[in-house]
Design a protein around this motif. Structure first.
Motif: not given
Length: 627
Positions: A59-80
């Motif tokens: 569930q956490a992985k799916q929601e994080a993927l959905n969240l990533a897709n709501t951001y613009p393509a040039d957004t930078k992410f820090a994943l921990v």
């Protein structure tokens, strides 16, 4: 006029809809920074709770993927994630983030939440940026891990928390295991105790448990367990052969499976090495008659002036009987032997040097002898039946029958509270006591093994007393270690001496092959770091022709289903000083949509589009039905 008003409203609503109106998010900051974001996904074993294929981690992985897709393509992410991997140290673009999240698997590593937040804060500050950066946390927030009060508040973070909860939290686990006695000896009956725990709300009946040794089923039992109950289950078997044993205790339970198996590693000893150091040949006759012909004991004897202290490392137990004195060299060797796990049993000589005796006894945390021997005849009045030396010796808690008589003994000075009384005479004086300096044991008798005390040495009590001392002298290494907790362990060198070759840690039944970093210690021992071990199982440490069995298990801390609820988590975060916090739990609506509302505010263009359609419909109805 009504038709004109409808048309004006339709055009106004339509124009407004294309303008993308929105209600600003709560606690919105005019300097918010949305060109980067931080994401923490808790991929610990506790996140495997839930139905198979739809556990909390998925569930956490799916929601994080959905969240990533709501951001613009040039957004930078820090994943921990829980392993705090260095490969995610730099900021990721959206495509790399999606790949990393998709490949994420559960891990036994479980850092404290405060440590996770420090890593997130450091990575988000790695490049110059302005404004509050949104940070998203996906976790079940177990109380023993989520140390919220220890988090150092970062004012440049706007915190968005996804509290995940499993619908099914039932979990049965093997918590720990231990043997009834320390060492394993070939041909003896063994009892292995395993503690199981039911963390669910359902009663379990007739649950099978198996003990498997070197891939062979050795014992089976079953048990019943009430909700939220612990129980100790016993498994009985016989040690058929000597050598290394790679064992495990296991049961069957779904969907959380990582704590169903507890791995054990130990060695079964062929024979026990017993050395008798005597002052004269008469003094060891009672021990010789008892141990010399026993197939489980490798019996050796030596005079007090011919003893070789260098051979002490090969012994499990040493008897000292009627030595005229204890030299400083012998005392030092015996003290080292005991501290490293050996057992020493001491009988004084009738005319021995009490000064040298007492110096050694005091160093071994025993009670020293008084200066004058007591020649009053008296019986043993009390014995500690709870001591392991008397386990399975008596049929009841209060042994009956005549206890032996003692003719001569040395009263001891009771100055050491650490010395445990085992046998006590009628006048209150100690006859036998036990102390444990270091890893070994020191048994101190106050009677000499002379003909005056023949009744004691020929009594039925003497046989099990000495025999249990011998059996319990076999000291093994811990049955298992815990991944993440036992980061440095203390071990004897494999084989008969110091490292004879390259030392390797090999997995049993898997391809693990590692050259560990070791730190030599006095007494043929060393310390080894275990950071490379991340998978539970059986292992073998080799050096030259020697080998040591080791077992590693996952931390059972993960199995405790005590998590924060929404109100507790909100209160804790606010108390910790976080001002910009949005907390939500899983609902029918997509969490990514909720994140979008938090990120960009509540979008109103759909509302105005519906109003524009409503105005056009009103115009049609007016034209058709107005009279």
């Amino acid at each position: 006029m009504l038709i004109l008003a409808s048309r004006i409203l339709a055009i106004a609503f339509l124009v407004t809809a294309f303008a993308h109106p929105f209600i600003p998010p709560k606690n919105a900051s005019g300097t918010a920074n949305f060109d980067r974001a931080g994401i923490y996904i808790d991929n610990s074993f506790s996140m495997l709770a839930g139905s198979e294929g739809n556990n909390l981690l998925e569930q956490a992985k799916q929601e994080a993927l959905n969240l990533a897709n709501t951001y613009p393509a040039d957004t930078k992410f820090a994943l921990v994630t829980n392993d705090l991997s260095l490969q995610n140290q730099r900021l990721l673009d959206r495509s790399m983030l999606i790949n990393r999240i998709s490949a994420l698997e559960a891990t036994p590593v479980r850092p404290q939440l405060s440590q996770v937040m420090r890593v997130l804060s450091t990575r988000l500050k790695s490049e110059n940026s302005s404004g509050a950066t949104p940070v998203y946390l996906f976790s079940d927030f177990q109380k023993n891990i989520a140390d919220i009060q220890q988090i150092k508040t970062d004012t440049l973070m706007s915190l968005n928390v996804d509290l995940l909860k499993a619908k099914q939290v039932n979990n049965l686990l093997v918590d720990s295991a231990w043997f009834a006695v320390p060492g394993r000896i070939k041909g003896t009956a063994e009892t292995l105790y395993a503690r199981v725990k039911n963390n669910g709300d359902q009663e379990l009946t007739d649950v099978p448990m198996r003990y498997i040794e070197n891939d062979s089923l050795r014992a089976v039992t079953s048990f019943d367990l009430k909700p939220n109950q612990k129980k100790t289950v016993s498994l009985k078997f016989t040690a058929r052969s000597a050598g290394i044993k790679n064992a495990r205790v296991e049961l069957t339970d779904y969907p959380v499976t990582y704590d169903n198996t507890l791995y054990l590693g130990f060695r079964v000893t062929e024979r026990i090495n017993a050395l008798v150091i005597h002052g004269n040949s008469e003094s060891e006759k009672y021990l010789s008659a008892l141990l010399k012909t026993d197939s489980l004991v490798h019996y050796q004897e030596a005079g007090w002036q011919q003893v070789r202290t260098g051979d002490f490392s090969k012994q499990q137990i040493i008897f000292l009987t009627q030595l005229p004195e204890l030299s400083s060299g012998l005392t030092a060797s015996l003290a080292q032997f005991i501290r490293q796990g050996g057992t020493v049993v001491f009988f004084p000589a009738k005319n021995g040097d009490l000064e040298s005796y007492n110096q050694f006894i005091t160093e071994m945390q025993g009670n020293p002898y008084s200066a004058t021997a007591d020649t009053t005849s008296m019986h043993i009045a009390k014995l500690d039946v709870t001591n392991p030396l008397f386990q399975d010796v008596f049929s009841g808690p209060n042994p009956d029958g005549d206890l032996p008589e003692v003719k001569i003994h040395f009263p001891s000075q009771t100055v050491q509270s650490k010395a445990l009384p085992i046998l006590t005479l009628a006048n209150g004086n100690l006859l036998l006591s036990e102390s444990q300096p270091g890893k070994g044991k020191f048994f101190l008798f106050t009677l000499p093994s002379t003909s005056e005390n023949r009744q004691f040495f020929t009594h039925a009590l003497f046989v099990p007393l000495i025999y249990k001392m011998v059996l319990n002298s076999v000291q093994g290494s811990p049955l298992y270690y815990t991944i993440g907790r036992n980061k440095v362990i203390d071990l004897p060198f494999p084989g008969n001496g110091n490292s004879q070759g390259e030392m390797k840690l090999l997995g049993v039944g898997n391809s693990f092959d590692w050259l560990p970093t070791i730190q030599p210690l006095p007494g043929n021992r060393f310390q080894m770091k275990t950071g490379a071990v991340t998978k539970a199982g059986n292992y073998k440490l080799t050096s030259g022709n020697g080998a040591l069995p080791l077992a590693f298990n996952y931390n059972r801390k993960e199995s405790e289903p005590v998590c924060y609820d929404a109100s507790q988590l909100t209160e804790q975060l606010q108390h910790a000083g976080f001002k910009q916090v949005q907390l939500f739990t899983t609902s029918d609506a997509k969490i990514s949509d909720q994140f979008n509302v938090i990120h960009s505010g509540r979008q109103l263009w759909r509302f105005f589009l519906i109003m524009a359609i409503g105005a056009l419909l009103a115009e049609v109805l007016i034209i058709r039905f107005w009279k």
